[in-house]
Motif scaffolding. Structure first.
Motif, PDB file in Angstrom:
ATOM      1  N   UNK A  88     -62.044 -25.514   1.409  1.00 17.78           N
ATOM      2  CA  UNK A  88     -60.639 -25.334   1.042  1.00 17.78           C
ATOM      3  C   UNK A  88     -59.736 -26.255   1.860  1.00 17.78           C
ATOM      4  N   UNK A  89     -60.130 -26.592   3.075  1.00 15.39           N
ATOM      5  CA  UNK A  89     -59.326 -27.548   3.856  1.00 15.39           C
ATOM      6  C   UNK A  89     -59.399 -28.951   3.258  1.00 15.39           C
ATOM      7  N   UNK A  90     -60.543 -29.304   2.719  1.00 18.01           N
ATOM      8  CA  UNK A  90     -60.660 -30.610   2.050  1.00 18.01           C
ATOM      9  C   UNK A  90     -59.782 -30.672   0.808  1.00 18.01           C
ATOM     10  N   UNK A  91     -59.496 -29.518   0.229  1.00 18.38           N
ATOM     11  CA  UNK A  91     -58.701 -29.459  -1.007  1.00 18.38           C
ATOM     12  C   UNK A  91     -57.249 -29.103  -0.723  1.00 18.38           C
ATOM     13  N   UNK A  95     -55.876 -28.483  -6.381  1.00 17.76           N
ATOM     14  CA  UNK A  95     -56.506 -27.221  -6.749  1.00 17.76           C
ATOM     15  C   UNK A  95     -58.012 -27.304  -6.520  1.00 17.76           C
ATOM     16  N   UNK A  96     -58.621 -26.156  -6.282  1.00 17.39           N
ATOM     17  CA  UNK A  96     -60.077 -26.126  -6.218  1.00 17.39           C
ATOM     18  C   UNK A  96     -60.650 -26.346  -7.609  1.00 17.39           C
ATOM     19  N   UNK A  97     -61.754 -27.075  -7.683  1.00 19.27           N
ATOM     20  CA  UNK A  97     -62.393 -27.304  -8.976  1.00 19.27           C
ATOM     21  C   UNK A  97     -63.185 -26.067  -9.394  1.00 19.27           C
ATOM     22  N   UNK A  99     -66.241 -26.078 -10.159  1.00 22.33           N
ATOM     23  CA  UNK A  99     -67.528 -26.164  -9.460  1.00 22.33           C
ATOM     24  C   UNK A  99     -67.413 -25.598  -8.055  1.00 22.33           C
ATOM     25  N   UNK A 100     -66.347 -25.928  -7.359  1.00 20.95           N
ATOM     26  CA  UNK A 100     -66.152 -25.393  -6.008  1.00 20.95           C
ATOM     27  C   UNK A 100     -66.035 -23.877  -6.028  1.00 20.95           C
ATOM     28  N   UNK A 101     -65.269 -23.352  -6.947  1.00 24.88           N
ATOM     29  CA  UNK A 101     -65.133 -21.896  -7.031  1.00 24.88           C
ATOM     30  C   UNK A 101     -66.467 -21.236  -7.376  1.00 24.88           C
ATOM     31  N   UNK A 102     -67.250 -21.890  -8.230  1.00 30.88           N
ATOM     32  CA  UNK A 102     -68.550 -21.340  -8.627  1.00 30.88           C
ATOM     33  C   UNK A 102     -69.539 -21.340  -7.477  1.00 30.88           C
ATOM     34  N   UNK A 103     -69.306 -22.144  -6.468  1.00 33.94           N
ATOM     35  CA  UNK A 103     -70.141 -22.147  -5.274  1.00 33.94           C
ATOM     36  C   UNK A 103     -69.619 -21.175  -4.222  1.00 33.94           C
ATOM     37  N   UNK A 104     -68.299 -21.196  -3.983  1.00 29.16           N
ATOM     38  CA  UNK A 104     -67.732 -20.408  -2.895  1.00 29.16           C
ATOM     39  C   UNK A 104     -67.833 -18.914  -3.157  1.00 29.16           C
ATOM     40  N   UNK A 105     -67.605 -18.494  -4.392  1.00 33.66           N
ATOM     41  CA  UNK A 105     -67.599 -17.060  -4.671  1.00 33.66           C
ATOM     42  C   UNK A 105     -68.948 -16.411  -4.350  1.00 33.66           C
ATOM     43  N   UNK A 106     -70.075 -16.896  -4.892  1.00 34.26           N
ATOM     44  CA  UNK A 106     -71.346 -16.251  -4.543  1.00 34.26           C
ATOM     45  C   UNK A 106     -71.763 -16.500  -3.093  1.00 34.26           C
ATOM     46  N   UNK A 169     -52.110 -23.428   2.809  1.00 33.36           N
ATOM     47  CA  UNK A 169     -51.348 -22.323   2.245  1.00 33.36           C
ATOM     48  C   UNK A 169     -51.713 -22.072   0.774  1.00 33.36           C
ATOM     49  N   UNK A 170     -51.966 -23.134   0.023  1.00 31.53           N
ATOM     50  CA  UNK A 170     -52.232 -22.961  -1.404  1.00 31.53           C
ATOM     51  C   UNK A 170     -53.554 -22.246  -1.666  1.00 31.53           C
ATOM     52  N   UNK A 171     -54.470 -22.248  -0.684  1.00 29.24           N
ATOM     53  CA  UNK A 171     -55.776 -21.599  -0.865  1.00 29.24           C
ATOM     54  C   UNK A 171     -55.973 -20.386   0.045  1.00 29.24           C
ATOM     55  N   UNK A 172     -54.934 -19.995   0.772  1.00 25.38           N
ATOM     56  CA  UNK A 172     -55.074 -18.929   1.765  1.00 25.38           C
ATOM     57  C   UNK A 172     -55.425 -17.591   1.113  1.00 25.38           C
ATOM     58  N   UNK A 173     -54.721 -17.245   0.066  1.00 25.55           N
ATOM     59  CA  UNK A 173     -54.994 -15.969  -0.603  1.00 25.55           C
ATOM     60  C   UNK A 173     -56.388 -15.951  -1.215  1.00 25.55           C
ATOM     61  N   UNK A 174     -56.827 -17.094  -1.726  1.00 22.53           N
ATOM     62  CA  UNK A 174     -58.160 -17.178  -2.314  1.00 22.53           C
ATOM     63  C   UNK A 174     -59.229 -16.922  -1.264  1.00 22.53           C
TER      64      UNK A 174
END
Length: 259
Positions: A88-91, A95-97, A99-106, A169-174
């Motif tokens: 998330x710091x790289x992004x 927005x997160x892609x 693919x990134x969300x599909x990796x981070x969530x699990x 900040x844009x990814x903090x809640x996520x």
């Protein structure tokens, strides 16, 4: 009318005339999140447990206490929180892609190892070191794979106290949502103690043969603290009980509300 009686009458009239807020007692500091004497009790408890136990608690204000706070342990899955933070710091400017969300969530919510390996191949040891520097870690070491990185209780507690604030900040809640959504089957150790004592908890655990760790950010009444419990040399089930025992001694119950 005597002077003493006159003073009583004047005082009574003032109580009637003044608004309630003027008579209220000024609020004191918020109740401590850490049980009085709890850190020492946790030290005594941990010293009596099999294997090696290290724990660190960082209280509001940044004071750090514990046992074996700078002893290193193999990271196991605890390091997945660092991997997620680096992504998330790289992004930070986008927005997160998907693919990134599909990796981070699990990787976070069910501790998926395949997802962690994919993320590690992308960010590498350099990415983990960037997170370590941002969190002011002093003993972190990457060894070429995510599961065997060297971590310490103090470094992990420092990280988790600020893990959401280190995210853009844009990814903090996520990120907070991920760390707050660990599946029920992995919510042992610190988590049930925190829930019973009315804390909001965001955490990550790590375990394998003879290793069990848990690191958490805990919030209540606008205050926050962090607790890291790392164990090795005993079964992972035994380590989970150790995590529970440390948390039970350190986390303060919510005081009863005044009537």
């Amino acid at each position: 009318m005597t002077r003493a009686r006159g003073a009583l009458v004047v005082g009574a009239l003032l109580c009637i005339a003044l608004p309630a807020r003027a008579l209220a007692v000024p609020p004191g500091p918020p109740p401590s999140l850490v049980e009085l004497g709890g850190v020492q009790q946790a030290r005594d408890y941990a010293r009596g447990r099999a294997g090696t136990v290290g724990f660190a608690v960082v209280e509001p204000g940044g004071k750090l206490r514990g046992l074996n706070v700078n002893r290193w342990f193999y990271s196991a899955s605890v390091v997945k929180a660092m991997l997620a933070l680096e992504v998330v710091r790289e992004a930070r400017h986008r927005s997160l892609t998907s693919t990134e969300r599909a990796l981070l969530h699990p990787m976070i919510t069910v501790s998926d190892n395949g997802a962690a390996s994919t993320v590690y191949r992308r960010v590498g040891g350099a990415g983990l070191y960037r997170v370590a520097r941002a969190a002011h870690m002093t003993h972190f070491a990457d060894v070429g794979n995510w599961a065997d990185a060297h971590i310490t209780p103090a470094d992990q507690a420092r990280l988790f106290l600020r893990i959401d604030k280190l995210a853009p900040r844009r990814h903090r809640s996520y990120l907070r949502g991920l760390l707050g959504s660990i599946v029920p089957s992995q919510r042992w150790g610190i988590a049930p103690v925190a829930q019973a004592r009315d804390f909001h908890i965001m955490f990550k655990g790590g375990w394998r043969t003879n290793i069990s760790h848990q690191v958490a950010l805990l919030e209540r009444d606008g205050e926050r603290m962090a607790l890291a419990v790392l164990t090795r040399g005993a079964s992972d089930g035994y380590g989970r009980l150790t995590e529970t025992g440390v948390a039970e001694r350190i986390l303060a119950a919510r005081p009863p509300r005044p009537q």
